[in-house]
Design an enzyme around this catalytic site. Sequence first.
Site, PDB file in Angstrom:
ATOM      1  CB  CYS A  73      -0.690  -0.029   1.233  1.00 28.73           C
ATOM      2  SG  CYS A  73      -1.950   1.645   1.394  1.00 28.73           S
ATOM      3  CB  CYS A 183      -3.177   3.758  -5.626  1.00 29.55           C
ATOM      4  SG  CYS A 183      -4.431   2.977  -4.729  1.00 29.55           S
TER       5      CYS A 183
HETATM    6  N1  DGL Z   1      -3.864   0.574  -2.015  1.00 33.51           N
HETATM    7  C1  DGL Z   1      -3.516   1.853  -1.490  1.00 33.51           C
HETATM    8  C2  DGL Z   1      -2.054   2.321  -1.985  1.00 33.51           C
HETATM    9  O1  DGL Z   1      -1.346   1.629  -2.579  1.00 33.51           O
HETATM   10  C3  DGL Z   1      -4.400   2.757  -1.002  1.00 33.51           C
HETATM   11  C4  DGL Z   1      -6.078   2.808  -0.907  1.00 33.51           C
HETATM   12  C5  DGL Z   1      -6.858   3.660   0.073  1.00 33.51           C
HETATM   13  O2  DGL Z   1      -6.761   4.722  -0.335  1.00 33.51           O
HETATM   14  O3  DGL Z   1      -7.114   3.025   0.638  1.00 33.51           O
HETATM   15  O4  DGL Z   1      -2.073   3.489  -1.649  1.00 33.51           O
END
Ligand code: DGL
Length: 257
Positions: A73, A183
Amino acid sequence: MDKRPVGVFDSGLGGASVLREALRILPTEHYIYFGDNKNAPYGDKSEQEILELSLKSADFLLSFGIKVMLFACNTATGTAIKQVREKLSIPVISIEPAIKPACEAVGDGTILMLATKATTQMERYHKLKARMPQSCRIIDIPCPGFVERIEQGVFGIGEYDDLFDKHLGEFKGERVDAIVLGCTHYIFIKEVLAEYAQRNFLGECRFFDGNLGTVRQLARVLKSKDMLNNQQKPTVDFYTSGDEARLKPLFEKLLYS
Ligand code: DGL
């Protein structure tokens, strides 16, 4: 040989795009995935909230006796990675927006960096960006709304046009050399976005993300610390703070697609 599991964390389903690479590169490991789907999206929350949720999620994964933690993430990495590394005695692998390969690979035109609002505002990201040659080519685009729709299992061509118009509409008819998916959720709408980009932008629009680089780093760390497992097949256990009955089939569809 180390049979302990690899812990994988994301705010929701996005980390499945990183885990998908891990299954390819490291197919003899046991993975425990935790998605904090109940609290997703993290990207619209304050740094303090993201930090608290990330630490709590890390604690949950630690309770399985993991040998390494993979922060799949960008948002949680940017906010919490320093504190998580200070707290944990195991290696922590993290992901960040792939602006470096994008800057190295494309000419001198525009690079759109799409990420959560939180990532685009983080000091860690801005420090990374400042180290890039001609960083003025990189235009940061916060994309609220994407993650919610992805978490709902929406992946069809045309189904994001309203959000694309809202966040990217100003680049219609412009030359775009590269798009960085900053993301991990956005990997699942890459084809949908590529179709929109082809219809609306000029230029090559090459896509970049940090998934493969992150998994290669995981492999390097496991190897150098003599922590590789030797299972016949990879195994994945899925945990979520959200509605497991709805999310598990969706997670598996994304993971094995
Ligand atoms: N999947 C996450 C990232 O790579 C974030 C998603 C979210 O906003 O929860 O930043």
